[in-house]
Design an enzyme around this catalytic site. Sequence first.
Site, PDB file in Angstrom:
ATOM      1  CB  ALA A   1      -0.917  -0.244   0.910  1.00 42.89           C
TER       2      ALA A   1
ATOM      3  N   GLY B   1       0.598  -4.698   1.022  1.00 50.61           N
ATOM      4  CA  GLY B   1      -0.654  -4.980  -0.263  1.00 50.61           C
ATOM      5  C   GLY B   1      -0.490  -5.865  -1.085  1.00 50.61           C
TER       6      GLY B   1
ATOM      7  CD  GLU C   1      -1.991  -7.191   3.363  1.00 52.93           C
ATOM      8  OE1 GLU C   1      -1.607  -6.162   2.439  1.00 52.93           O
ATOM      9  OE2 GLU C   1      -2.932  -7.823   4.142  1.00 52.93           O
TER      10      GLU C   1
ATOM     11  CD  GLU D   1       1.520  -5.369   5.385  1.00 50.58           C
ATOM     12  OE1 GLU D   1       2.379  -6.249   6.267  1.00 50.58           O
ATOM     13  OE2 GLU D   1       0.993  -5.652   5.340  1.00 50.58           O
TER      14      GLU D   1
END
Length: 272
Positions: free
Chosen positions: A78, A123, A126, A146
């Site tokens: 992200a 992300g 993911e 993260e």
Amino acid sequence: FGLLIRELLSKFDHVVVEKNGHVARVTINRPDKLNALNSKVVGELIRAFHDLLMVKEGEDATRCAILTGAGKAFVAGADIAEMASLTSVDAKRLAESGHRLGAIIEGAPFPVIAAVNGFALGGGCELALACDFIFAADVAKFGQPEVNLGVIPGFGGTQRLPRRVGIAKARELIYTGDMLNAEQALAIGLVNAVFPAADLLAKVEEIAQRIATKGPLAVASAKRAMLLGTEVSLAAANQLETEAFAVLFGSEDQKSGMKAFMEKAKPTFAGK
Ligand code: COA
């Protein structure tokens, strides 16, 4: 009118969608930021997959999709620059949009294969996990870093990673934030196969085209049964499979597929 032309030529700024018969290739195209997922990219991906679900008149229905990244990354996570100043309320919206994207990929009535060409971090990992399975380039790197930023995965990593690789490996990866190379990812079952970077897309295209020749209603039904089956008891899951199996006998595909077998002919499926 100018705007309309632009819209037709390129609907998105950071996502490219190409069709090759029944196979769609979706490329995340923000290479200067290693395809980091800001809210605009997530929104464009949601719209791109939503478009693929809608079968347009005269267009081949998508029977398999490939998700990949432009440049040296699949997706490096992200967008940290965008996330840095978010409030909890904003962060919830961001996580919800990531989950919406994961759900649309996972719920699509066709397989989505992640072709991980480089970094798949946070992300990005993911997003690859929301796909049916992952093929990786030998240069690919996977990780959920993260905790290095003081947060946790927010696009499904704490849920889909343990389901894919087992809880103990997922814990190790998420607590340490360590990266895995492609061979390590293969060894723990995170990826199905590793190819030289130059061959990756051709290999994924080959398997996607092969899937696209199979009964599309059957493939969609198998995808749904495997996805939903992991969420319920084995008895309920087996019942779900039984119902899904039976429903397919109401399709033209089942009649033409079995007829072709008996006539020693090659089956073709209309998806009806
Ligand atoms: N969010 C925002 N921007 C990102 C990004 C991210 N997740 N990942 C990379 N970028 C940007 C960099 O800031 C840099 O931008 P700049 O050229 O304007 O400075 C550009 O992409 C290239 O990245 P760079 O770090 O210079 O490439 P590298 O090859 O040296 O390192 C990584 C590659 C993947 C190791 C490194 O970019 C990285 O650690 N990214 C963050 C990974 C992460 O923590 N993801 C999880 C987020 S929750």
